[in-house]
Enzyme design. Structure first.
Site, PDB file in Angstrom:
ATOM      1  N   GLY A 173       0.622  -0.939   0.042  1.00  0.00           N
ATOM      2  CA  GLY A 173       0.159   0.240   0.058  1.00  0.00           C
ATOM      3  C   GLY A 173       0.824   1.320  -0.041  1.00  0.00           C
ATOM      4  O   GLY A 173       1.971   0.886  -0.207  1.00  0.00           O
ATOM      5  N   CYS A 174       0.245   2.192  -0.794  1.00  0.00           N
ATOM      6  CA  CYS A 174       1.218   3.629  -0.020  1.00  0.00           C
ATOM      7  C   CYS A 174       1.550   4.012   1.452  1.00  0.00           C
ATOM      8  O   CYS A 174       2.990   4.414   1.166  1.00  0.00           O
ATOM      9  CB  CYS A 174       0.515   4.839  -0.499  1.00  0.00           C
ATOM     10  N   GLN A 175       0.594   3.534   2.261  1.00  0.00           N
ATOM     11  CA  GLN A 175       1.085   3.900   3.602  1.00  0.00           C
ATOM     12  C   GLN A 175       1.311   2.950   4.582  1.00  0.00           C
ATOM     13  O   GLN A 175       2.323   2.694   5.128  1.00  0.00           O
ATOM     14  CB  GLN A 175      -0.824   4.225   4.071  1.00  0.00           C
ATOM     15  N   SER A 234      -4.864   3.282   0.565  1.00  0.00           N
ATOM     16  CA  SER A 234      -3.697   2.878  -0.236  1.00  0.00           C
ATOM     17  C   SER A 234      -3.206   2.843   1.948  1.00  0.00           C
ATOM     18  O   SER A 234      -1.571   2.319   1.642  1.00  0.00           O
ATOM     19  CB  SER A 234      -3.256   3.711  -0.544  1.00  0.00           C
TER      20      SER A 234
END
Lengths: 142, 406
Positions: A51-53, A119
């Site tokens: 995920g982006c996070q 994300s």
């Protein structure tokens, strides 16, 4: 009602006793803490869902017609969600997995975590679970 | 005149908004700022009373919008003390402005063996366009390192400025660390080697006085939405001699002088770089936002924000196992931190539930995070309308969510 639907209903009942966000999230954190997760050496690039996070690791095993998932995350809230998803899908047949939508997430008021902009890797994890089911079905049940 | 934050807050309708039935505490200003009434009203007024496509229109509305747009250009010019209004090019934002320079500058100045110099703390938008230009022309992207506090090492910067460097591009204020770079000195050092500079002012224009002539910047870029103006409008300032020299980048209407199928001649500055219908109402609203800031006074805003940062830094240091990322001596409005064994994402999600908006993640500065060997931070960033009591609430809730997560 199938086993997998029963499990979703149990989770919804479990969360229904909490009426504010704090208790729901506290319970989610507990779920995350209770999930055994993956050993450090099994958190590899092979089973990572970026995920982006936050990151999610997911691996799956096929045994006697059923799929068993193990999963982990580096963020505790994501790990809590991952734990719930695993509870629902693990030990089920590919067919059951493929036809099941995880409606419980919305029911317990955590649907915002499914937004693609969140994300946190959860949306991709759900897709990956279906892919595993498809792949195992094709490999062992064709 | 004393700084009246309550009065300022009254000008920003969104600040009375509730999220999850709690008052909104907006601490994500480095990502975008909220808009005052005058800016919102200018959009409404122009769309409801004056809208018509600008330039070459002979009718009343078109002339009115054209005048207002060109007057906004002059407002921007004065705000950053540019020598001429035609040195102000309206773009979509900082990113487009940097891409414009990287593409056109690359086209005429970069060849194999050349170098472009950036720093470790750049936002992706001041890395990737240069990387693309370097790839296209066989040039090399070089990086100036920073120290642990988040300050650019001027010695290594000076060493890196050799004859192969064709341009140096660096940020005025870091969006992640809050470091205020000594850009005037950095420009001077580059110029002593005849190297032009581009300064990314996206995090500076709303916090500090910018004088492009005093800085002697060749290019200075910023976005409207970070300076209380709407999204989709930004500014490229370029010295006249550079803008004259650079080729046009996008073709279309407005940027031409005469078009035939055999040959097209281009319009003069600034229109050479403004192909197609520009976001003229956005430009007008940007002018309104800058006037609004000017009326309050950028120096008063700066003093208020410095005090907020000082107070927030002091308060947050009370929290155990918390580390501030970015501890440079000169900092502005950005407070990034990590907490031992707790993922920034978890902190952000739970703070959100208390009505507090912060940003978590890598803030589009992955190379910087790699250098610190962290995957992300929590970032609280302040603006002219934030208050100490908001910071108190933020610290109280941060403490609370950290307890939940521990």
């Amino acid at each position: 009602m199938s086993n997998i639907e029963e499990k979703q209903k149990t989770i919804v009942d479990e969360f229904s006793i909490f009426d504010d966000w704090m208790d729901r999230y506290a319970h989610l954190i507990e779920q995350g803490k209770d999930l055994e997760g993956l050993k450090e050496e099994n958190r590899t690039d092979n089973n990572i869902i970026n995920g982006c996070q936050s990151k999610v690791w997911l691996s799956a095993e096929y045994k006697d017609g059923k799929i068993y998932f193990t999963a982990d995350s580096d963020a505790i809230l994501t790990k809590g969600l991952v734990a719930l998803v695993i509870r629902v899908f693990t030990g089920e047949t590919p067919e059951e997995i493929l036809k099941t939508e995880p409606w419980f997430i919305k029911e317990i008021g955590l649907q915002e975590n499914l937004s693609p902009t969140r994300s946190n890797g959860l949306t991709s994890m759900l897709k990956q679970i279906k892919f595993y089911a498809m792949a195992f079905k094709a490999k062992y049940e064709a | 005149m004393t700084y009246n934050v309550a009065e300022i807050r009254n000008q920003f309708p969104i600040l009375t908004q509730k999220v999850y039935k709690k008052p909104l505490i907006y601490l994500d200003n480095a990502a975008t700022t909220q808009k005052p009434d005058v800016v919102i009203q200018s959009l409404e007024t122009y769309y409801s009373k004056y809208n018509a496509n600008i330039h070459r229109g002979v009718h009343f509305l078109s002339s009115h919008c054209t005048d207002a747009t060109e007057s906004a250009r002059k407002t921007v010019q004065k705000f950053i003390n540019a020598a001429h209004p035609h040195e102000i090019i309206f773009t979509r934002g900082t990113t487009e402005a940097i891409n414009l320079v990287a593409k056109t500058f690359g086209q005429i100045e970069l060849k194999k063996g050349d170098k472009v110099l950036v720093t470790r703390m750049e936002h992706h938008s001041n890395i990737v366009p240069w990387q693309m230009a370097c790839e296209q022309y066989g040039a090399e992207l070089c990086v100036v390192e920073i120290d642990k506090q988040g300050t650019i090492d001027l010695n290594s910067y000076e060493k890196a400025l050799n004859e192969n460097v064709k341009i140096a591009a660096f940020t005025h204020i870091s969006n992640t660390l809050g470091t205020i770079n000594d850009v005037k000195k950095m420009v001077e050092m580059a110029h002593s080697q005849d190297i032009p500079v581009l300064i990314d002012g996206a995090q500076a224009i709303q916090h500090t006085h910018v004088d492009v002539q005093d800085l002697d910047a060749d290019f200075y870029v910023f976005s409207g939405h970070k300076v209380y103006a709407p999204t989709g409008i930004g500014v490229l300032y370029g010295k006249e001699k550079w803008l004259e020299k650079l080729p046009p980048w996008e073709g279309g209407g407005e940027m031409i002088d005469r078009v035939s199928f055999e040959k097209t001649t281009y319009n003069t500055l600034p229109f050479k770089f403004e192909a197609g219908t520009p976001n003229y109402i956005g430009a007008i609203a940007l002018g309104v936002a800058l006037d609004y800031i000017q009326n309050i006074g950028i120096d008063s805003i700066k003093a208020h924000e410095e005090e907020l940062l000082r107070y927030a830094t002091e308060r947050i240091s009370e929290i155990n196992d918390l580390e501030i990322i970015g501890t440079a001596e000169h900092k502005s409005s950005v407070l990034s931190f990590i907490v031992k064994n707790i993922h920034p994402y978890d902190i952000g999600v739970l703070l959100d539930k208390t009505g507090i908006a912060v940003r978590t993640g890598n803030h589009c500065t992955q190379p910087l995070h790699d250098w610190y060997n962290i995957s992300g931070t929590v970032r609280a960033s302040f603006a002219m309308y934030n208050t100490k009591s908001e910071i108190d609430y933020f610290i109280e809730k941060l403490d609370f969510v950290l307890n939940m997560l521990q």
